[in-house]
Scaffold this motif. Structure first.
Motif, PDB file in Angstrom:
ATOM      1  N   CYS A   1     -22.834 -78.551  29.729  1.00 16.68           N
ATOM      2  CA  CYS A   1     -21.914 -78.642  30.877  1.00 16.68           C
ATOM      3  C   CYS A   1     -20.554 -79.165  30.435  1.00 16.68           C
ATOM      4  O   CYS A   1     -19.516 -78.651  30.863  1.00 16.68           O
ATOM      5  N   ILE A   2     -20.542 -80.173  29.580  1.00 14.39           N
ATOM      6  CA  ILE A   2     -19.277 -80.722  29.069  1.00 14.39           C
ATOM      7  C   ILE A   2     -18.564 -79.669  28.231  1.00 14.39           C
ATOM      8  O   ILE A   2     -17.346 -79.493  28.343  1.00 14.39           O
TER       9      ILE A   2
ATOM     10  N   GLN B   1     -17.047 -77.198  30.614  1.00 17.26           N
ATOM     11  CA  GLN B   1     -15.902 -77.797  31.300  1.00 17.26           C
ATOM     12  C   GLN B   1     -14.705 -77.857  30.361  1.00 17.26           C
ATOM     13  O   GLN B   1     -13.583 -77.507  30.740  1.00 17.26           O
TER      14      GLN B   1
ATOM     15  N   VAL C   1     -11.051 -75.939  30.732  1.00 11.63           N
ATOM     16  CA  VAL C   1      -9.786 -76.682  30.781  1.00 11.63           C
ATOM     17  C   VAL C   1      -8.881 -76.304  29.614  1.00 11.63           C
ATOM     18  O   VAL C   1      -7.671 -76.140  29.781  1.00 11.63           O
TER      19      VAL C   1
ATOM     20  N   SER D   1     -15.996 -86.279  31.163  1.00 12.31           N
ATOM     21  CA  SER D   1     -15.772 -85.362  32.278  1.00 12.31           C
ATOM     22  C   SER D   1     -14.547 -85.783  33.085  1.00 12.31           C
ATOM     23  O   SER D   1     -13.713 -84.939  33.446  1.00 12.31           O
TER      24      SER D   1
ATOM     25  N   LEU E   1     -11.413 -84.816  31.255  1.00 13.96           N
ATOM     26  CA  LEU E   1     -11.151 -83.385  31.363  1.00 13.96           C
ATOM     27  C   LEU E   1     -10.554 -83.033  32.724  1.00 13.96           C
ATOM     28  O   LEU E   1      -9.643 -82.201  32.809  1.00 13.96           O
ATOM     29  N   VAL E   2     -11.028 -83.662  33.778  1.00 17.45           N
ATOM     30  CA  VAL E   2     -10.456 -83.415  35.109  1.00 17.45           C
ATOM     31  C   VAL E   2      -9.003 -83.872  35.138  1.00 17.45           C
ATOM     32  O   VAL E   2      -8.123 -83.165  35.647  1.00 17.45           O
TER      33      VAL E   2
ATOM     34  N   GLU F   1      -6.966 -81.351  33.316  1.00 18.74           N
ATOM     35  CA  GLU F   1      -6.831 -80.120  34.088  1.00 18.74           C
ATOM     36  C   GLU F   1      -5.720 -80.226  35.135  1.00 18.74           C
ATOM     37  O   GLU F   1      -4.980 -79.274  35.364  1.00 18.74           O
TER      38      GLU F   1
END
Length: 68
Positions: free
Chosen positions: A11-12, A15, A19, A56, A59-60, A63
């Motif tokens: 998942c990472i 993600q 990004v 995570s 990364l958000v 983004e």
């Protein structure tokens, strides 16, 4: 047998690829130390649930262009 940590790592990776634009760039980013993580690589954080959340969250922020 696939365990929860393997799924979380995937998942990472997904993600990070979304990004950063490509799986290769994501893998490079995961391996390289980053100032936002105290000059540690994101991959070193992926051993705990808290570490997954830290990566995570970073990364958000990347983004959406939020750097603090």
């Amino acid at each position: 047998m696939i365990d929860a940590q393997d799924i979380s790592i995937e998942c990472i990776r997904a993600q990070a690829a979304a990004v950063l634009g490509s799986p290769q760039t994501a893998e490079e980013w995961l391996a390289e130390p980053t100032l936002a993580l105290g000059c540690r690589s994101p991959a070193t954080f992926l051993e705990t649930a808290e570490g997954f959340q830290t990566v995570s969250d970073l990364l958000v922020r990347m983004e959406f262009g939020v750097y603090i």
